[in-house]
Design a protein around this motif. Structure first.
Motif, PDB file in Angstrom:
ATOM      1  N   VAL A  76       0.840  -1.208   0.000  1.00 52.41           N
ATOM      2  CA  VAL A  76       0.000   0.000   0.000  1.00 52.41           C
ATOM      3  C   VAL A  76       0.873   1.256   0.000  1.00 52.41           C
ATOM      4  O   VAL A  76       0.582   2.245  -0.692  1.00 52.41           O
ATOM      5  N   ILE A  77       1.963   1.216   0.764  1.00 48.57           N
ATOM      6  CA  ILE A  77       2.886   2.360   0.788  1.00 48.57           C
ATOM      7  C   ILE A  77       3.476   2.600  -0.606  1.00 48.57           C
ATOM      8  O   ILE A  77       3.698   3.742  -1.017  1.00 48.57           O
ATOM      9  N   ASP A  78       3.715   1.508  -1.353  1.00 50.03           N
ATOM     10  CA  ASP A  78       4.264   1.615  -2.708  1.00 50.03           C
ATOM     11  C   ASP A  78       3.228   2.023  -3.740  1.00 50.03           C
ATOM     12  O   ASP A  78       3.552   2.143  -4.928  1.00 50.03           O
ATOM     13  N   GLY A  79       1.987   2.225  -3.291  1.00 52.28           N
ATOM     14  CA  GLY A  79       0.967   2.729  -4.207  1.00 52.28           C
ATOM     15  C   GLY A  79      -0.109   1.748  -4.599  1.00 52.28           C
ATOM     16  O   GLY A  79      -0.986   2.081  -5.404  1.00 52.28           O
ATOM     17  N   CYS A  80      -0.093   0.522  -4.091  1.00 52.79           N
ATOM     18  CA  CYS A  80      -1.122  -0.461  -4.421  1.00 52.79           C
ATOM     19  C   CYS A  80      -2.404  -0.173  -3.645  1.00 52.79           C
ATOM     20  O   CYS A  80      -2.364   0.296  -2.500  1.00 52.79           O
TER      21      CYS A  80
ATOM     22  N   GLY B 161      -5.250  -4.444  -5.160  1.00 50.40           N
ATOM     23  CA  GLY B 161      -3.985  -4.664  -5.851  1.00 50.40           C
ATOM     24  C   GLY B 161      -3.003  -5.437  -4.996  1.00 50.40           C
ATOM     25  O   GLY B 161      -2.291  -6.320  -5.491  1.00 50.40           O
ATOM     26  N   ALA B 162      -2.945  -5.118  -3.710  1.00 47.45           N
ATOM     27  CA  ALA B 162      -2.067  -5.851  -2.799  1.00 47.45           C
ATOM     28  C   ALA B 162      -2.519  -7.307  -2.672  1.00 47.45           C
ATOM     29  O   ALA B 162      -1.687  -8.221  -2.598  1.00 47.45           O
ATOM     30  N   PHE B 163      -3.820  -7.498  -2.667  1.00 46.48           N
ATOM     31  CA  PHE B 163      -4.359  -8.861  -2.591  1.00 46.48           C
ATOM     32  C   PHE B 163      -3.947  -9.672  -3.809  1.00 46.48           C
ATOM     33  O   PHE B 163      -3.468 -10.804  -3.686  1.00 46.48           O
ATOM     34  N   MET B 164      -4.110  -9.090  -5.012  1.00 43.86           N
ATOM     35  CA  MET B 164      -3.834  -9.821  -6.240  1.00 43.86           C
ATOM     36  C   MET B 164      -2.336 -10.002  -6.484  1.00 43.86           C
ATOM     37  O   MET B 164      -1.905 -11.053  -6.965  1.00 43.86           O
ATOM     38  N   ARG B 165      -1.531  -8.983  -6.160  1.00 46.52           N
ATOM     39  CA  ARG B 165      -0.108  -9.022  -6.506  1.00 46.52           C
ATOM     40  C   ARG B 165       0.770  -9.630  -5.413  1.00 46.52           C
ATOM     41  O   ARG B 165       1.853 -10.137  -5.707  1.00 46.52           O
ATOM     42  N   ILE B 166       0.321  -9.565  -4.174  1.00 51.79           N
ATOM     43  CA  ILE B 166       1.151 -10.048  -3.067  1.00 51.79           C
ATOM     44  C   ILE B 166       0.552 -11.295  -2.419  1.00 51.79           C
ATOM     45  O   ILE B 166       1.201 -12.339  -2.333  1.00 51.79           O
ATOM     46  N   ILE B 167      -0.687 -11.194  -1.974  1.00 54.97           N
ATOM     47  CA  ILE B 167      -1.290 -12.264  -1.181  1.00 54.97           C
ATOM     48  C   ILE B 167      -1.581 -13.504  -2.021  1.00 54.97           C
ATOM     49  O   ILE B 167      -1.266 -14.627  -1.610  1.00 54.97           O
ATOM     50  N   VAL B 168      -2.168 -13.307  -3.185  1.00 57.45           N
ATOM     51  CA  VAL B 168      -2.520 -14.469  -4.014  1.00 57.45           C
ATOM     52  C   VAL B 168      -1.287 -15.285  -4.420  1.00 57.45           C
ATOM     53  O   VAL B 168      -1.283 -16.514  -4.275  1.00 57.45           O
ATOM     54  N   PRO B 169      -0.202 -14.657  -4.927  1.00 65.21           N
ATOM     55  CA  PRO B 169       0.977 -15.477  -5.264  1.00 65.21           C
ATOM     56  C   PRO B 169       1.566 -16.217  -4.068  1.00 65.21           C
ATOM     57  O   PRO B 169       1.979 -17.375  -4.187  1.00 65.21           O
ATOM     58  N   LEU B 170       1.603 -15.561  -2.896  1.00 60.98           N
ATOM     59  CA  LEU B 170       2.147 -16.216  -1.715  1.00 60.98           C
ATOM     60  C   LEU B 170       1.252 -17.345  -1.212  1.00 60.98           C
ATOM     61  O   LEU B 170       1.727 -18.286  -0.579  1.00 60.98           O
ATOM     62  N   SER B 171      -0.041 -17.248  -1.497  1.00 61.83           N
ATOM     63  CA  SER B 171      -1.003 -18.251  -1.026  1.00 61.83           C
ATOM     64  C   SER B 171      -1.287 -19.316  -2.074  1.00 61.83           C
ATOM     65  O   SER B 171      -2.204 -20.123  -1.892  1.00 61.83           O
ATOM     66  N   MET B 172      -0.527 -19.338  -3.162  1.00 62.19           N
ATOM     67  CA  MET B 172      -0.811 -20.253  -4.262  1.00 62.19           C
ATOM     68  C   MET B 172      -0.831 -21.721  -3.847  1.00 62.19           C
ATOM     69  O   MET B 172      -1.699 -22.481  -4.306  1.00 62.19           O
TER      70      MET B 172
END
Length: 281
Positions: free
Chosen positions: A178-182, A186-197
């Motif tokens: 979020v600090i980087d602008g997501c 966006g944070a869910f799709m770009r960070i959480i989903v890949p880590l939770s694959m």
């Protein structure tokens, strides 16, 4: 001395766990083994007492039903419905699980428990109203009807499992995004989903298996075009005048189980990792 005793106890405990695991595995696998074995027997050998382990192998049951063009069609229907309902459930259940895990909602835990308790509603209580709605909309005997119907009991299961995976991930990952602008999404799709694959894949497989073997909704909501393999297997039970056609039933049961086993073997790496991640934080 105490160290030696401790080692002996550890080895004994390890041996007991291994033996117990093997016995439990054999207990659960024996019905599947017997089903596959029976599927290769001739009808006369199935009812022999005591049962034969050495017999003349016969493929008659497989040939009889695999030559029917509707069997392949029903198998394709099962794949479409199982994969479609699992995908729909993963999308909706993952977002619901993320909301319950991350967003501060009043009574979030109560909401999650209530959604999970909906799995306790008898399926027949939902099947009849679903049939009436589908008939009113002209959607009886359609793939989409079964997909939506299956999603009604898969989404609570997916939501609760995925909530556990999301809770195991540190919040700092999303805060940094979020600090980087997501945005939150966006944070869910770009960070959480890949880590939770791994968790998503394991949950998807379990959801697909649950949809694959479902009978009641398919029996009530379909008639011919969208009928699935479990309905066909239920119909085979009355193919003979003398009783259940056990050779055909076990052959079709084997054909139904094989794709699921193959898929599980292909994704076992992610399946095991997902189960391990879901039990630790």
């Amino acid at each position: 001395m105490s160290t030696l005793v401790h080692r002996r106890r550890f080895r004994l405990g390890h041996t007991v766990r291994v033996v117990s695991g093997v016995l439990i595995a054999l207990l659960f696998l024996f019905p599947i083994f017997w089903m596959v074995l029976t599927s290769f027997k001739q009808q006369v050998d199935i009812f022999v007492s005591p049962p034969k382990l050495m017999f003349e192998v016969s493929f008659d049951a497989y040939i009889k039903y695999l030559e029917r063009p509707d069997i392949i069609h029903k198998l394709v229907n099962t794949i479409i419905v199982a994969v479609g309902s699992a995908l729909l459930s993963i999308v909706a259940g993952s977002m619901a699980g993320y909301a319950l895990a991350r967003i501060k909602l009043t009574g979030a835990n109560a909401i999650g428990v209530l959604i999970l308790l909906s799995r306790g509603v008898p399926p027949i209580a939902l099947a009849v109203p679903m049939f009436l709605v589908a008939r009113k909309l002209g959607l009886t005997d359609k793939h989409i009807t079964l997909i939506v119907a299956y999603a009604t009991f898969l989404i609570p299961y997916v939501m609760w499992l995925m909530r556990g995976f999301f809770l195991a991930l540190p919040r700092e990952l999303e805060e940094a995004a979020v600090i980087d602008g997501c945005s939150r999404f966006g944070a869910f799709m770009r960070i959480i989903v890949p880590l939770s694959m791994p968790g998503i894949i394991s949950t998807f497989i379990f959801s697909m298996i649950m949809a694959w073997e479902e009978l009641l909704f398919a029996l009530v909501l379909t008639n011919r075009d969208a009928t699935t393999i479990p309905v066909v297997i239920a119909g085979i039970a009355g193919d003979t005048d003398t009783g259940a056609n056990w050779g055909a039933l076990t052959a079709m049961g084997t054909i139904t189980v094989v794709p699921v086993v193959i898929i599980a073997l292909l994704v076992q790496k992610w399946l095991i990792q997902g189960l391990a991640d879901g039990t630790t934080k």
